[in-house]
Design a protein around this motif. Structure first.
Motif, short mmCIF file in Angstrom:
data_model
loop_
_atom_site.label_atom_id
_atom_site.label_comp_id
_atom_site.label_asym_id
_atom_site.label_seq_id
_atom_site.Cartn_x
_atom_site.Cartn_y
_atom_site.Cartn_z
N ASP A 31 14.90 142.92 35.72
CA ASP A 31 15.44 143.39 34.47
C ASP A 31 14.84 144.29 33.79
O ASP A 31 14.28 144.42 32.61
CB ASP A 31 15.85 142.28 33.33
N PHE A 62 17.09 130.49 35.54
CA PHE A 62 16.15 131.47 34.96
C PHE A 62 15.44 131.14 33.66
O PHE A 62 16.06 131.35 32.38
CB PHE A 62 17.24 132.72 34.53
N MET A 64 12.48 131.71 32.20
CA MET A 64 11.34 132.49 32.00
C MET A 64 10.76 131.97 30.57
O MET A 64 11.18 131.89 29.71
CB MET A 64 11.63 134.49 31.83
N ALA A 100 16.35 139.34 29.88
CA ALA A 100 16.12 140.62 29.95
C ALA A 100 15.75 141.19 28.48
O ALA A 100 16.64 141.05 27.66
CB ALA A 100 17.10 141.34 30.50
N ILE A 150 22.99 138.13 25.25
CA ILE A 150 21.93 138.43 25.86
C ILE A 150 21.85 140.00 26.15
O ILE A 150 22.56 140.65 25.39
CB ILE A 150 21.72 137.73 27.31
N ASP A 151 20.67 140.24 26.74
CA ASP A 151 20.49 141.56 27.30
C ASP A 151 20.60 142.72 26.48
O ASP A 151 21.35 143.67 26.29
CB ASP A 151 21.39 141.76 28.42
N GLU A 243 27.16 142.26 31.96
CA GLU A 243 25.88 142.02 31.37
C GLU A 243 25.12 142.96 31.87
O GLU A 243 25.62 144.22 32.44
CB GLU A 243 25.31 140.79 31.95
N THR A 292 21.63 138.76 41.12
CA THR A 292 21.86 139.57 39.71
C THR A 292 21.32 141.12 40.06
O THR A 292 21.03 141.27 41.15
CB THR A 292 20.85 139.15 38.72
N HIS A 294 20.51 144.53 37.75
CA HIS A 294 20.16 144.82 36.19
C HIS A 294 19.17 146.13 36.39
O HIS A 294 18.31 146.49 37.23
CB HIS A 294 19.32 143.81 35.70
N HIS A 309 16.07 145.96 40.11
CA HIS A 309 15.43 144.85 40.84
C HIS A 309 16.21 144.51 41.90
O HIS A 309 17.57 144.53 42.23
CB HIS A 309 15.07 143.70 39.94
N ARG A 321 12.60 137.64 41.60
CA ARG A 321 12.87 139.15 41.71
C ARG A 321 11.71 140.14 41.48
O ARG A 321 10.54 139.70 41.17
CB ARG A 321 14.15 139.52 40.58
O1 FUB Z 1 17.22 137.61 34.14
C1 FUB Z 1 17.93 136.68 33.56
C2 FUB Z 1 19.50 137.27 33.33
O2 FUB Z 1 19.77 137.76 34.83
C3 FUB Z 1 19.44 138.72 32.69
O3 FUB Z 1 19.47 138.60 31.14
C4 FUB Z 1 20.94 139.34 33.27
O4 FUB Z 1 20.88 140.55 32.96
C5 FUB Z 1 20.23 138.86 34.88
O5 FUB Z 1 19.68 139.93 35.50
#
Ligand code: FUB
Length: 345
Positions: A31, A62, A64, A100, A150-151, A243, A292, A294, A309, A321
């Motif tokens: 991202d 995901f 993180m 992201a 998000i994002d 997204e 994904t 992005h 990515h 990624r």
């Molecule tokens: O990295 C987590 C999520 O996956 C992001 O927020 C999205 O855009 C997708 O890449």
């Protein structure tokens, strides 16, 4: 999100044919939001981590927990990792899933904008500040009032006005906000999505306050029109917004770009105002290895670059990624020439 089918891929061959290689290999990154500050390229990526959380269509795997900032003095070189710039434990309101981010600068202050799930499992968007582009960043105690999904991507126009674009469907929860309150009665990533023959859900835009810490207006729809001037439909999976919003300006026009999610494309649409409407203009990047896709787009030394990515470094693990960069080209009409990430494949 279906797990990527990786058994059939010869990764040595694919990597040899790829148009670009990972900018770092010691951690997994995704991202990428790229900006040029003080003549240097700074990349604000997600920091992907291995975990035992089962794969699901909400993206729970995901998971993180921190952000690292990367920087480069040249888009063709390797990047420097500046270490942890912000950790989940230092964000008072956040519970999990630092997805992201984006960053920007105003009056010598650097702002990191990031989504995370709050203690109720609802994605919100927070801000953290630093005196240096690489951080460390100090988070505000609360998310942006009125923020959701998000994002975030923050674009500052030539007149100094700052706008946040944001949103993501499925695990990004955008479809749950159609009435202005979070809808949670139905379960699953597909609940509350419009029918195929209804207008697609739109990314959101909100102008930011002068201090970049709050919305200066109610978020509005970022409408993408088709060739007949009609909003794209929800069933138009190869063109509608999913997204990963980004906004860049090229020759005085506004380019809104995004991921189509389940069809794995990066697409763009062009408009004459930061608010749009935007008219669909084509594909930027064909599907990469992994579920994904992005990106961000930035100019450096009079050339344009796509930061994106794929999952090649992990040999196809969807949530592990690696960030890459490739030069972008426009034709004489301002259309972006589509990139094929592995041209021979
Ligand atoms: O990295 C987590 C999520 O996956 C992001 O927020 C999205 O855009 C997708 O890449």
């Amino acid at each position: 999100m279906p797990e990527a089918t990786i058994d059939h891929i010869d990764f040595d061959k694919l990597n040899a044919e790829a148009i670009s290689q990972p900018v770092v290999q010691h951690i997994f990154t995704a991202d990428p939001s790229a900006h040029v500050f003080n003549g240097r390229i700074y990349i604000y990526p997600s920091h992907d981590v291995e975990n035992d959380i089962p794969f699901d269509d909400l993206g729970s795997h995901f998971a993180m927990e921190d952000y690292h900032v990367l920087s480069m003095d040249d888009p063709h070189g390797m990047a420097t990792d500046h270490g942890v710039a912000l950790h989940l434990k230092d964000v008072p309101w956040a519970d999990k899933q630092l997805w992201a981010p984006d960053a920007n600068e105003k009056d010598g202050v650097y702002y990191l904008f990031f989504p995370a799930k709050d203690k109720e499992g609802i994605f919100r968007i927070g801000v953290a500040r630093s005196s240096a582009p690489e951080g460390p960043f100090v988070a505000e105690p609360m998310p942006i009032k009125g923020s959701y999904s998000i994002d975030p991507a923050v674009f500052i126009d030539d007149d100094g006005s700052a706008y946040m674009y944001f949103g993501g469907i499925w695990g990004g929860q955008l479809q749950r906000w159609q009435t202005g309150v979070f809808l949670h009665e139905q379960e699953g990533p597909l609940a509350y999505l419009p029918k195929d023959n209804e207008p697609a859900l739109c990314a959101k835009i909100a102008r930011l306050s002068d201090d970049l810490l709050s919305f200066a207006e109610q978020p509005k729809d970022v409408v993408i029109l088709d060739e007949n001037g009609k909003p794209l439909l929800a069933g138009d999976h190869e063109r509608r917004f999913f997204e990963a919003s980004w906004l860049h300006k090229y020759n005085g026009r506004y380019y809104f770009s995004y991921s189509t999610g389940d069809t794995h494309l990066l697409c763009y649409a062009i408009g004459d105002s930061p608010y749009g409407p935007f008219t669909y203009a084509g594909r930027i990047l064909e599907p990469v290895v992994g579920w994904t896709s992005h990106h961000s787009i930035a100019s450096f030394n009079n050339k344009w670059y796509l930061f994106y990515h794929d999952s090649s470094l992990s040999k196809g693990v969807t949530h592990l990624r690696c960030v890459k960069v490739a030069e972008l080209h426009y034709d004489e009409h301002g259309f972006i020439k589509t990139l094929h990430p592995y041209p021979q494949s």
